[in-house]
Design a protein around this motif. Structure first.
Motif, PDB file in Angstrom:
ATOM      1  N   ALA A   1      39.856  35.969  -7.110  1.00  0.00           N
ATOM      2  CA  ALA A   1      39.907  35.702  -8.567  1.00  0.00           C
ATOM      3  C   ALA A   1      38.535  35.804  -9.372  1.00  0.00           C
ATOM      4  CB  ALA A   1      40.551  34.662  -8.824  1.00  0.00           C
ATOM      5  N   SER A   2      37.458  35.283  -8.542  1.00  0.00           N
ATOM      6  CA  SER A   2      35.974  35.053  -9.307  1.00  0.00           C
ATOM      7  C   SER A   2      35.103  35.893  -8.237  1.00  0.00           C
ATOM      8  CB  SER A   2      35.844  33.512  -9.314  1.00  0.00           C
ATOM      9  OG  SER A   2      36.906  33.010 -10.021  1.00  0.00           O
ATOM     10  N   PRO A   3      34.955  36.952  -8.311  1.00  0.00           N
ATOM     11  CA  PRO A   3      34.357  38.043  -7.409  1.00  0.00           C
ATOM     12  C   PRO A   3      32.669  37.605  -7.601  1.00  0.00           C
ATOM     13  CG  PRO A   3      34.871  39.329  -9.260  1.00  0.00           C
ATOM     14  CD  PRO A   3      35.666  38.004  -9.411  1.00  0.00           C
ATOM     15  N   ASP A   4      32.352  37.082  -8.581  1.00  0.00           N
ATOM     16  CA  ASP A   4      30.920  36.510  -8.722  1.00  0.00           C
ATOM     17  C   ASP A   4      30.713  35.028  -8.453  1.00  0.00           C
ATOM     18  OD1 ASP A   4      29.965  38.970  -9.392  1.00  0.00           O
ATOM     19  OD2 ASP A   4      30.324  38.956 -11.495  1.00  0.00           O
ATOM     20  N   ASN A   5      31.540  34.301  -7.687  1.00  0.00           N
ATOM     21  CA  ASN A   5      31.372  33.150  -7.283  1.00  0.00           C
ATOM     22  C   ASN A   5      30.463  32.917  -6.324  1.00  0.00           C
ATOM     23  OD1 ASN A   5      31.799  30.412  -6.005  1.00  0.00           O
ATOM     24  ND2 ASN A   5      33.544  30.107  -7.579  1.00  0.00           N
ATOM     25  N   ARG A   6      29.257  32.606  -6.461  1.00  0.00           N
ATOM     26  CA  ARG A   6      27.943  32.356  -5.550  1.00  0.00           C
ATOM     27  C   ARG A   6      28.515  31.347  -4.097  1.00  0.00           C
ATOM     28  NH1 ARG A   6      23.966  28.834  -4.815  1.00  0.00           N
ATOM     29  NH2 ARG A   6      22.165  29.305  -3.810  1.00  0.00           N
ATOM     30  N   ASP A   7      28.823  30.246  -4.903  1.00  0.00           N
ATOM     31  CA  ASP A   7      29.149  29.300  -3.746  1.00  0.00           C
ATOM     32  C   ASP A   7      30.234  29.752  -3.014  1.00  0.00           C
ATOM     33  OD1 ASP A   7      27.620  27.479  -5.036  1.00  0.00           O
ATOM     34  OD2 ASP A   7      29.125  26.377  -5.964  1.00  0.00           O
ATOM     35  N   ALA A   8      31.249  30.537  -3.366  1.00  0.00           N
ATOM     36  CA  ALA A   8      32.482  31.164  -2.327  1.00  0.00           C
ATOM     37  C   ALA A   8      31.761  32.024  -1.574  1.00  0.00           C
ATOM     38  CB  ALA A   8      33.317  31.662  -3.238  1.00  0.00           C
ATOM     39  N   TRP A   9      30.744  33.023  -2.019  1.00  0.00           N
ATOM     40  CA  TRP A   9      30.044  33.790  -1.176  1.00  0.00           C
ATOM     41  C   TRP A   9      29.405  33.193   0.141  1.00  0.00           C
ATOM     42  CZ3 TRP A   9      31.522  38.552  -0.520  1.00  0.00           C
ATOM     43  CH2 TRP A   9      32.195  39.546  -1.357  1.00  0.00           C
ATOM     44  N   LYS A  10      28.711  32.089  -0.276  1.00  0.00           N
ATOM     45  CA  LYS A  10      27.928  31.336   0.731  1.00  0.00           C
ATOM     46  C   LYS A  10      28.735  30.643   1.846  1.00  0.00           C
ATOM     47  CE  LYS A  10      24.178  28.896  -0.566  1.00  0.00           C
ATOM     48  NZ  LYS A  10      23.037  29.789   0.239  1.00  0.00           N
ATOM     49  N   ALA A  11      29.972  30.121   1.165  1.00  0.00           N
ATOM     50  CA  ALA A  11      30.839  29.423   2.122  1.00  0.00           C
ATOM     51  C   ALA A  11      31.421  30.465   3.381  1.00  0.00           C
ATOM     52  CB  ALA A  11      31.792  28.689   1.471  1.00  0.00           C
ATOM     53  N   LEU A  12      31.656  31.670   2.604  1.00  0.00           N
ATOM     54  CA  LEU A  12      32.263  32.707   3.363  1.00  0.00           C
ATOM     55  C   LEU A  12      30.984  33.159   4.230  1.00  0.00           C
ATOM     56  CD1 LEU A  12      34.188  34.663   4.010  1.00  0.00           C
ATOM     57  CD2 LEU A  12      33.505  36.376   2.440  1.00  0.00           C
ATOM     58  N   ALA A  13      29.664  33.386   4.102  1.00  0.00           N
ATOM     59  CA  ALA A  13      28.793  33.792   4.736  1.00  0.00           C
ATOM     60  C   ALA A  13      28.618  32.585   5.979  1.00  0.00           C
ATOM     61  CB  ALA A  13      27.665  33.910   4.160  1.00  0.00           C
ATOM     62  N   ASP A  14      28.837  31.390   5.635  1.00  0.00           N
ATOM     63  CA  ASP A  14      28.611  30.422   6.693  1.00  0.00           C
ATOM     64  C   ASP A  14      29.679  30.711   7.760  1.00  0.00           C
ATOM     65  OD1 ASP A  14      26.268  29.570   5.351  1.00  0.00           O
ATOM     66  OD2 ASP A  14      27.432  27.868   4.189  1.00  0.00           O
ATOM     67  N   ALA A  15      30.807  30.715   7.223  1.00  0.00           N
ATOM     68  CA  ALA A  15      32.117  30.713   8.077  1.00  0.00           C
ATOM     69  C   ALA A  15      32.018  31.843   9.146  1.00  0.00           C
ATOM     70  CB  ALA A  15      33.252  30.662   7.223  1.00  0.00           C
ATOM     71  N   LEU A  16      31.624  33.133   8.404  1.00  0.00           N
ATOM     72  CA  LEU A  16      31.686  34.335   9.236  1.00  0.00           C
ATOM     73  C   LEU A  16      30.332  34.149  10.268  1.00  0.00           C
ATOM     74  CD1 LEU A  16      32.156  36.820   6.435  1.00  0.00           C
ATOM     75  CD2 LEU A  16      33.737  36.182   8.065  1.00  0.00           C
ATOM     76  N   GLU A  17      29.108  33.664   9.902  1.00  0.00           N
ATOM     77  CA  GLU A  17      27.952  33.529  10.724  1.00  0.00           C
ATOM     78  C   GLU A  17      28.447  32.409  12.123  1.00  0.00           C
ATOM     79  OE1 GLU A  17      23.561  32.005  11.410  1.00  0.00           O
ATOM     80  OE2 GLU A  17      24.564  31.431   9.597  1.00  0.00           O
ATOM     81  N   ALA A  18      29.489  31.516  11.892  1.00  0.00           N
ATOM     82  CA  ALA A  18      30.132  30.712  12.847  1.00  0.00           C
ATOM     83  C   ALA A  18      30.801  31.407  13.823  1.00  0.00           C
ATOM     84  CB  ALA A  18      30.652  29.371  12.386  1.00  0.00           C
ATOM     85  N   LEU A  19      31.679  32.315  13.031  1.00  0.00           N
ATOM     86  CA  LEU A  19      32.690  33.241  13.812  1.00  0.00           C
ATOM     87  C   LEU A  19      32.072  34.482  14.443  1.00  0.00           C
ATOM     88  CD1 LEU A  19      35.355  33.021  11.264  1.00  0.00           C
ATOM     89  CD2 LEU A  19      35.561  31.796  13.353  1.00  0.00           C
ATOM     90  N   GLU A  20      30.588  34.595  14.183  1.00  0.00           N
ATOM     91  CA  GLU A  20      29.818  35.742  14.906  1.00  0.00           C
ATOM     92  C   GLU A  20      30.516  37.149  14.364  1.00  0.00           C
ATOM     93  OE1 GLU A  20      29.162  35.328  18.840  1.00  0.00           O
ATOM     94  OE2 GLU A  20      28.200  33.392  18.757  1.00  0.00           O
ATOM     95  N   GLN A  21      30.978  37.136  13.148  1.00  0.00           N
ATOM     96  CA  GLN A  21      31.335  38.285  12.302  1.00  0.00           C
ATOM     97  C   GLN A  21      30.297  39.077  11.651  1.00  0.00           C
ATOM     98  OE1 GLN A  21      35.133  37.783  10.563  1.00  0.00           O
ATOM     99  NE2 GLN A  21      36.081  36.711  12.434  1.00  0.00           N
ATOM    100  N   TRP A  22      29.286  39.601  12.378  1.00  0.00           N
ATOM    101  CA  TRP A  22      28.151  39.734  11.847  1.00  0.00           C
ATOM    102  C   TRP A  22      27.962  40.874  10.605  1.00  0.00           C
ATOM    103  CZ3 TRP A  22      25.219  36.065  13.007  1.00  0.00           C
ATOM    104  CH2 TRP A  22      25.271  35.365  14.052  1.00  0.00           C
ATOM    105  N   PRO A  23      28.701  42.095  10.682  1.00  0.00           N
ATOM    106  CA  PRO A  23      28.582  42.881   9.437  1.00  0.00           C
ATOM    107  C   PRO A  23      29.201  42.323   8.129  1.00  0.00           C
ATOM    108  CG  PRO A  23      29.440  43.979  11.433  1.00  0.00           C
ATOM    109  CD  PRO A  23      29.485  42.390  11.873  1.00  0.00           C
TER     110      PRO A  23
END
Length: 464
Positions: free
Chosen positions: A365-387
């Motif tokens: 719904a909000s593709p430019d939501n910086r906080d959501a991108w950062k939370a997603l990056a943090d979660a994916l790092e923990a999951l080791e989904q690097w690309p």
């Protein structure tokens, strides 16, 4: 030996703009706030005081130690009265106050001016309050606290606890005084710990007065124990009504129910090895102060609750923060800011799949939501989904107003995991060039790991 507020509201507001995904960012912020200490002068004063200290014979019973209020005025207040301090003194372990000569409640204006230059914690200074002119900080709206909260002087065996400045018709005065009373009593037991340490431990050779780290570690550990064992039970017994009103007010405006121990907080700010604890920056007390400011500024319920949730999350009270967010979402189920904050908290709770899914929902719904991108990056790092993590980090960096060293470090970790060494090199150079020691250290660690992987790849090619 002084008890001080270790970070100004202005500094805290600046730090709150950061998204503290893990301890690296916290440590960097604390590193900056701890710069410029004057430890040598503190050591010299401690040694001189120890040499000049008179011999202390006999035992001082708590009932015989005078507790007096020195400074008076219509705007000078001591929510922790002599009777309150006396009651806490009687709850302390036997012998803790042996040799203590007095406890004095005073304004402490002269200490605030000197502290900004001489105190290693940098707690003094600030702005002059509008009633007495004492330097300090406005904590709750209309309440002015000194930067240095109290001192213990070993040469006189005297504790000073500094009072608060506010007008007598302060709104909700009894409720806020209950909270301030806990802080003053916490200051008192911190200085009492310094007294016990100096009189009973340093004097017996356990450590020298110049071993600042051990002295403060001990005082803070004793403060936390005595706050929990003596101050909180006393407050719950003696001031149940105003504390009940405070907790109900917090629940109404903040969206979650706290308890008295959480209001008191954890005063420890140091760990072994000189590391400063995260609680030095983000506390329930600070969250409560901001909530009060928002409410008295007549912010709407969404704003007050979401701000309180964010600050509780900084203070590691994740369940309470989620409860506040839940109250927001009950009225605003698609609130992007609330959902992104929830995703961030899920990362802290190691609920990374839930965090990633929630962040993606926000971004639909909000593709430019910086906080959501950062939370997603943090979660994916923990999951080791690097690309996918690299893509999320790049989107967050694109939305940053400037390059954040933590975001760049996160991007560098993804490039390292993907063996994209040519792209990694300029990021390591950028991290190395930052003034923050933690950024430089991460760059060095990543470079070492990159070089090890390159050697491993060359060896594999040579053996193939």
């Amino acid at each position: 030996m002084a008890r001080s507020i270790h970070a100004t509201r202005r500094q805290l507001e600046e730090q709150h703009r950061w998204d503290y995904a893990d301890e690296r960012a916290h440590a960097a912020a604390l590193e900056r706030l701890d710069e410029g200490s004057t430890r040598k002068r503190r050591i010299k004063r401690a040694i001189a005081a120890d040499r000049a200290a008179p011999a202390r014979d006999g035992r001082s019973d708590a009932l015989s130690i005078p507790v007096t209020a020195e400074d008076a005025g219509p705007n000078v207040h001591y929510p922790a009265s002599p009777d309150d301090i006396g009651a806490v003194m009687r709850r302390l372990p036997v012998g803790a106050l042996d040799g203590l000569r007095s406890v004095d409640l005073c304004l402490g204006a002269s200490w605030q001016g000197a502290a900004s230059e001489d105190d290693e914690d940098g707690g003094g200074g600030g702005d002059a309050d509008p009633y007495t002119g004492r330097k300090g900080w406005e904590t709750f709206p209309g309440v002015y606290s000194p930067g240095i909260l109290g001192v213990y002087t070993p040469d006189t065996a005297r504790i000073r606890v500094f009072g608060m400045v506010y007008r007598p018709d302060l709104p909700d005065r009894e409720m806020w005084e209950a909270c301030i009373r806990i802080r003053m009593l916490s200051t008192f037991v911190h200085e009492a710990a310094h007294h016990f340490d100096h009189a009973a431990r340093i004097a017996r050779g356990r450590w020298l007065a110049n071993e600042e780290e051990k002295v403060e570690l001990y005082a803070e550990d004793r403060e936390f124990a005595w706050l929990s064992d003596c101050v909180v039970p006393f407050m719950e017994e003696a001031y149940a009504e105003p504390l009940g009103a405070l907790l109900a007010w917090v629940e109404r405006h903040g969206g979650t129910r706290l308890n008295v121990a959480q209001i008191a907080g954890d005063p420890r700010r140091r760990a072994k090895g000189g590391r400063v604890l995260l609680s030095a920056l983000f506390t329930t007390g600070g969250a409560l102060e901001q909530l009060a400011t928002d409410v008295y500024d007549e912010e709407d319920a969404r704003t007050t609750r979401l701000g309180f949730a964010r600050n509780l999350h900084y203070a590691d009270l994740y369940d309470e923060a989620l409860e506040s967010i839940g109250r927001v979402l009950a009225d605003h189920p698609n609130d992007a800011e609330a959902l992104a904050l929830m995703a961030d908290i899920y990362v802290h709770q190691d609920r990374n799949d839930e965090a990633a899914n929630l962040a993606r929902k926000v971004l639909e719904a909000s593709p430019d939501n910086r906080d959501a991108w950062k939370a997603l990056a943090d979660a994916l790092e923990a999951l080791e989904q690097w690309p996918e993590m690299l893509e999320a980090t790049d989107r967050a960096l694109d939305l940053d107003s400037g390059r954040d060293w933590f975001d760049v470090g996160q991007r560098a970790r993804a490039l390292l995991a993907l063996n994209r060494f040519e792209e990694l090199e300029p990021e390591l150079a950028w991290l190395s060039g930052q003034s923050i020691e933690f950024s430089q250290r991460e760059a060095a660690e990543l470079r070492e790991a990159m070089e090890a992987k390159m050697v491993e790849a060359r060896d594999a090619d040579a053996n193939s």
